[in-house]
Design a protein around this motif. Structure first.
Motif, PDB file in Angstrom:
ATOM      1  N   ASP A 253       0.830  -1.199   0.000  1.00 42.08           N
ATOM      2  CA  ASP A 253       0.000   0.000   0.000  1.00 42.08           C
ATOM      3  C   ASP A 253       0.866   1.252   0.000  1.00 42.08           C
ATOM      4  O   ASP A 253       1.994   1.260   0.503  1.00 42.08           O
ATOM      5  CB  ASP A 253      -0.913   0.020   1.229  1.00 42.08           C
ATOM      6  CG  ASP A 253      -2.073  -0.945   1.088  1.00 42.08           C
ATOM      7  OD1 ASP A 253      -2.313  -1.410  -0.042  1.00 42.08           O
ATOM      8  OD2 ASP A 253      -2.718  -1.252   2.107  1.00 42.08           O
TER       9      ASP A 253
ATOM     10  N   GLU B  98      -6.307   6.596   1.345  1.00 40.68           N
ATOM     11  CA  GLU B  98      -7.297   5.563   1.031  1.00 40.68           C
ATOM     12  C   GLU B  98      -7.741   5.661  -0.428  1.00 40.68           C
ATOM     13  O   GLU B  98      -7.854   4.643  -1.127  1.00 40.68           O
ATOM     14  CB  GLU B  98      -8.501   5.699   1.961  1.00 40.68           C
ATOM     15  CG  GLU B  98      -9.565   4.628   1.744  1.00 40.68           C
ATOM     16  CD  GLU B  98     -10.733   4.768   2.692  1.00 40.68           C
ATOM     17  OE1 GLU B  98     -11.747   4.074   2.496  1.00 40.68           O
ATOM     18  OE2 GLU B  98     -10.649   5.594   3.633  1.00 40.68           O
ATOM     19  N   GLY B  99      -7.996   6.885  -0.887  1.00 40.71           N
ATOM     20  CA  GLY B  99      -8.441   7.069  -2.266  1.00 40.71           C
ATOM     21  C   GLY B  99      -7.388   6.657  -3.274  1.00 40.71           C
ATOM     22  O   GLY B  99      -7.692   6.008  -4.280  1.00 40.71           O
TER      23      GLY B  99
ATOM     24  N   ASN C 115      -4.928   4.486  -2.825  1.00 37.97           N
ATOM     25  CA  ASN C 115      -4.770   3.035  -2.801  1.00 37.97           C
ATOM     26  C   ASN C 115      -5.943   2.325  -3.467  1.00 37.97           C
ATOM     27  O   ASN C 115      -5.776   1.254  -4.057  1.00 37.97           O
ATOM     28  CB  ASN C 115      -4.592   2.536  -1.359  1.00 37.97           C
ATOM     29  CG  ASN C 115      -3.180   2.741  -0.851  1.00 37.97           C
ATOM     30  OD1 ASN C 115      -2.211   2.389  -1.513  1.00 37.97           O
ATOM     31  ND2 ASN C 115      -3.052   3.331   0.321  1.00 37.97           N
ATOM     32  N   PHE C 116      -7.121   2.932  -3.389  1.00 41.04           N
ATOM     33  CA  PHE C 116      -8.264   2.374  -4.103  1.00 41.04           C
ATOM     34  C   PHE C 116      -8.010   2.372  -5.606  1.00 41.04           C
ATOM     35  O   PHE C 116      -8.215   1.361  -6.289  1.00 41.04           O
ATOM     36  CB  PHE C 116      -9.533   3.165  -3.797  1.00 41.04           C
ATOM     37  CG  PHE C 116     -10.697   2.821  -4.704  1.00 41.04           C
ATOM     38  CD1 PHE C 116     -11.428   1.668  -4.501  1.00 41.04           C
ATOM     39  CD2 PHE C 116     -11.031   3.638  -5.773  1.00 41.04           C
ATOM     40  CE1 PHE C 116     -12.485   1.335  -5.343  1.00 41.04           C
ATOM     41  CE2 PHE C 116     -12.077   3.322  -6.607  1.00 41.04           C
ATOM     42  CZ  PHE C 116     -12.807   2.165  -6.395  1.00 41.04           C
TER      43      PHE C 116
ATOM     44  N   GLN D 202     -15.002   6.629  -9.058  1.00 43.96           N
ATOM     45  CA  GLN D 202     -15.035   7.439  -7.839  1.00 43.96           C
ATOM     46  C   GLN D 202     -15.983   8.632  -8.003  1.00 43.96           C
ATOM     47  O   GLN D 202     -16.799   8.913  -7.121  1.00 43.96           O
ATOM     48  CB  GLN D 202     -13.636   7.946  -7.506  1.00 43.96           C
ATOM     49  CG  GLN D 202     -12.721   6.909  -6.873  1.00 43.96           C
ATOM     50  CD  GLN D 202     -11.401   7.523  -6.456  1.00 43.96           C
ATOM     51  OE1 GLN D 202     -10.766   8.231  -7.232  1.00 43.96           O
ATOM     52  NE2 GLN D 202     -10.979   7.253  -5.245  1.00 43.96           N
TER      53      GLN D 202
END
Length: 204
Positions: free
Chosen positions: A35, A95-96, A98-99, A126
Motif C-alpha cells: 500500500d 485511502e483514495g 490506494n483504491f 469514484q
C-alpha cells in the motif's frame, strides 16, 4: 463426568473456512504491491510518498508491474496524478489513492495505454459514486437535475472506457502468426511466416 458436547464443524463453519481458503488462495496467486503511504505536513505543505515495507526497490518493482509499465517517467507521472486526486475535504487521500491503485492492479494493464485507461476508469467510478451520493441527498429540483445529469454522463463514460479497453486488447491479440509451406514444381519446399492482421478480409 459431564456430558460430551459435539464439536464437529457445522455447515456454517465449513462454508466460512472454504471462503477464507479461497480468498487466501486468490491472494497468494498474485504478488501485489504494498500500500501507498502518505505523510502531509500542514506547516510546510510538503507531501512525502512511499510504499509500505522496508524494501523500496521491491515495492517499486511490484508497483511497476501492476501499472503495466517499466518506464519510470510514466510510473512517476501516473503516481503523481493519482496522489493528487484527493477526495472531498481532503487535499490528499491515502485511502483514495490506494483504491485507484487497487482497481488498476485488478484490471491488469499490459502497457501504458491500458494503464491510463485503467486509471481513468478508477477515477470515473469514484466520481460516479460521489454523484450518486449527491443525488441521494438532493433537496431541490435543480440539485436533482444537476446531479442526475452528471451521474448519467459519468456512467456512460465508464461504459465507453470499458469498451475502449476491450477493443484495444482485442486489437493487440488479432495478429496471428502461422507458418506457410509452399511446394514448388521441382519439389522444393519454402517455409515462411504469414501474418494475418485482424479484419477478416482473407488477405495475407
Amino acid at each position: 463426568m459431564g456430558e460430551q458436547t459435539d464439536k464437529s464443524p457445522t455447515k456454517r463453519d465449513t462454508e466460512r473456512q472454504q471462503a477464507l481458503d479461497e480468498v487466501e488462495a486468490l491472494r497468494s496467486s498474485k504478488r501485489r504491491a504494498p500500500d501507498l503511504k502518505m505523510d502531509f505536513d500542514e506547516d510546510t505543505r510538503a507531501l512525502t510518498i512511499q510504499f509500505e515495507g522496508d524494501d523500496a526497490a521491491l515495492a517499486k518493482a511490484l508497483a511497476l508491474l501492476e501499472l503495466g509499465t517499466t518506464d519510470d517517467r510514466v510510473f512517476q507521472g501516473l503516481l503523481t496524478q493519482i496522489v493528487g486526486l484527493g477526495e472531498k475535504d481532503k487535499l490528499y487521500s491515502e485511502e483514495g489513492a490506494n483504491f485507484v491503485l487497487g482497481v488498476i492492479a485488478g484490471i491488469e494493464p499490459q502497457d501504458e495505454v491500458e494503464a491510463m485507461l485503467a486509471t481513468q476508469m478508477a477515477v470515473t467510478h469514484q466520481a460516479t459514486m460521489m454523484m450518486a451520493r449527491r443525488l441521494n441527498h438532493v433537496e431541490t429540483i435543480p440539485q436533482q437535475d444537476s446531479a442526475e445529469r452528471a451521474f448519467n454522463k459519468l456512467t456512460r463514460t465508464f461504459a465507453s472506457q470499458t469498451e475502449a479497453l476491450k477493443k484495444y486488447r482485442a486489437k493487440a491479440q488479432q495478429t496471428v502468426r502461422v507458418e506457410r509451406v509452399t511446394v514448388n514444381e521441382g519439389g522444393q519446399a519454402i517455409v515462411g511466416p504469414v501474418s494475418h492482421e485482424g479484419g477478416g478480409n482473407g488477405k495475407t
